[in-house]
Design an enzyme around this catalytic site. Structure first.
Site, mmCIF file in Angstrom:
data_model
loop_
_atom_site.group_PDB
_atom_site.id
_atom_site.type_symbol
_atom_site.label_atom_id
_atom_site.label_comp_id
_atom_site.label_asym_id
_atom_site.label_seq_id
_atom_site.Cartn_x
_atom_site.Cartn_y
_atom_site.Cartn_z
ATOM 1 N N GLU A 117 0.346 3.857 1.624
ATOM 2 C CA GLU A 117 0.188 4.131 3.093
ATOM 3 C C GLU A 117 1.599 3.772 3.797
ATOM 4 O OE1 GLU A 117 -2.303 6.068 4.036
ATOM 5 O OE2 GLU A 117 -1.322 5.446 6.043
ATOM 6 N N TYR A 128 -1.474 0.387 10.561
ATOM 7 C CA TYR A 128 -1.805 -0.116 9.301
ATOM 8 C C TYR A 128 -0.488 -0.154 8.256
ATOM 9 C CZ TYR A 128 -3.805 -0.875 4.381
ATOM 10 O OH TYR A 128 -3.843 -1.252 3.164
ATOM 11 N N SER A 164 0.638 -1.212 -0.050
ATOM 12 C CA SER A 164 0.033 0.258 -0.058
ATOM 13 C C SER A 164 0.906 1.260 -0.123
ATOM 14 C CB SER A 164 -0.919 -0.006 1.244
ATOM 15 O OG SER A 164 -1.210 1.117 1.532
#
Ligand code: F7E
Length: 316
Positions: free
Chosen positions: A96, A118, A94
């Site tokens: 992220e 996360y 991701s």
């Protein structure tokens, strides 16, 4: 088991003919179930999209998030390592993972600086995928996917929350849309395009990692403004930070408000992906642009709300 999003595929395409699709119970926290499924199915390819995927929620349940998002990947990789079949493995990495590391365009060599539980768990899973690839010569790949959206997006992610809420406001079923950080910038693409990229990554000659993105970034504010415009609202912004409000200049009504509840303890402010490696090596490029994506989502939610008098409260 929640299979709402695949129910239509399961029913329409196969008419519940279980010879074509079989669903197994498994859990990313339970190695024995993952092992059993792998041994029974002998898969050619595995696409690991399983996750507690809400970044805001990961601050509330960090240990669980790290277990299923991070260790869950080790459970699959380790089951595949000694398996007789050479299964190809795709890991849904991701954007992220970049966190707040750079306010320049991000590619496969940009350092990671995750800014949420996360993001940390995804970075761990990314590195473990690489370690298993290099140590055991496995066909294990990371797709570093930037935000990808569609009418099937969960209702607590910002794009869907905006399109669903504005559709409800339009039809008189909701008064206001409450949001958090309007200044966050994201590189938003269309999920269908990104699924094609996942598949291409596993059809490539060699196992590798790829950034998948549109190469454009927009603020949450801009997404909300454009979605509102498609529903004939004309948003004027007043105030700043938590006092900012979006007023429909046609009626003078406040339809968007910012509230602290929807801010994260730490947010990622700027994500913008460079997918030129995927273009060059996989011949992949996104087909749906930002404006088209918003239109697809707004139209779908307008239909949803008309059909089933959609009642919804948002926790994130
Ligand atoms: O937030 C801001 C929020 O929750 C986007 C996941 O698929 O993409 C997704 O993660 C931005 C953030 O997605 C609200 O603070 C403002 O800055 O839609 P989101 P995300 O955190 O970018 C990545 C690539 C993944 O891998 C994740 O699994 O919007 N924001 N107001 C809000 N966000 C939410 N959810 N709700 C709000 O009211």
């Amino acid at each position: 088991m929640n299979r709402e999003r695949i129910e239509s595929l399961y029913y329409k395409t196969y008419n519940y003919n279980t010879e074509n699709i079989e669903i197994f119970y498994g859990d990313m926290g339970d190695s024995s179930s993952l092992n059993r499924i792998i041994r029974k199915c002998k898969p050619d390819e595995i696409y690991n999209l399983a996750a507690q995927s809400h970044v805001g929620v990961s601050f509330k349940i960090p240990e669980y998030t790290c277990d299923v998002v991070g260790l869950g990947v080790v459970r699959i990789l380790d089951a595949l390592k000694d398996f007789t079949i050479k299964t190809k493995f795709y890991q849904a990495s991701s954007s992220e993972m970049f966190g707040n590391s750079s306010n320049q365009i991000q590619n496969e060599v940009t350092p990671f600086l995750p800014s949420s539980p996360y993001g940390c768990a995804k970075a761990f899973a990314y590195y473990m995928t690489r370690v298993y690839r290099e140590a055991y010569n496995m066909f294990a790949c990371n797709g570093i996917l930037f935000n990808h959206e569609s009418p099937r997006r969960g209702e607590n992610f910002v794009t869907r929350k905006i399109t669903l809420s504005l559709a409800r406001i339009k039809l008189g079923l909701q008064e206001k849309l409450f949001l958090g950080n309007l200044d966050a910038k994201r590189d938003w693409g269309y999920a269908k395009d990104y699924v094609e990229a996942m598949w291409l990554i596993l059809q490539n000659d060699k196992a590798d990692d790829f950034v998948i993105a549109t190469n454009e970034t927009h603020t949450v504010r801009e997404f909300a403004e454009k979605a509102a415009k498609l529903l004939d609202f004309d948003i004027e912004w007043q105030g700043e930070g938590i006092n900012e409000k979006g007023i429909d200049s046609n009626t003078g009504k406040i339809i968007i408000e910012v509230i602290p509840k929807f801010y994260r303890p730490l947010d990622v402010n700027f994500l913008l992906g460079d997918s030129s490696k995927a273009k060059k090596e996989l011949n992949w490029h996104p087909k749906v642009n930002f404006n088209e994506l918003i239109e697809i989502m707004v139209n779908a939610d307008l239909e949803n709300v008309k059909k089933i008098n959609y009642m919804k409260s948002f926790n994130e």
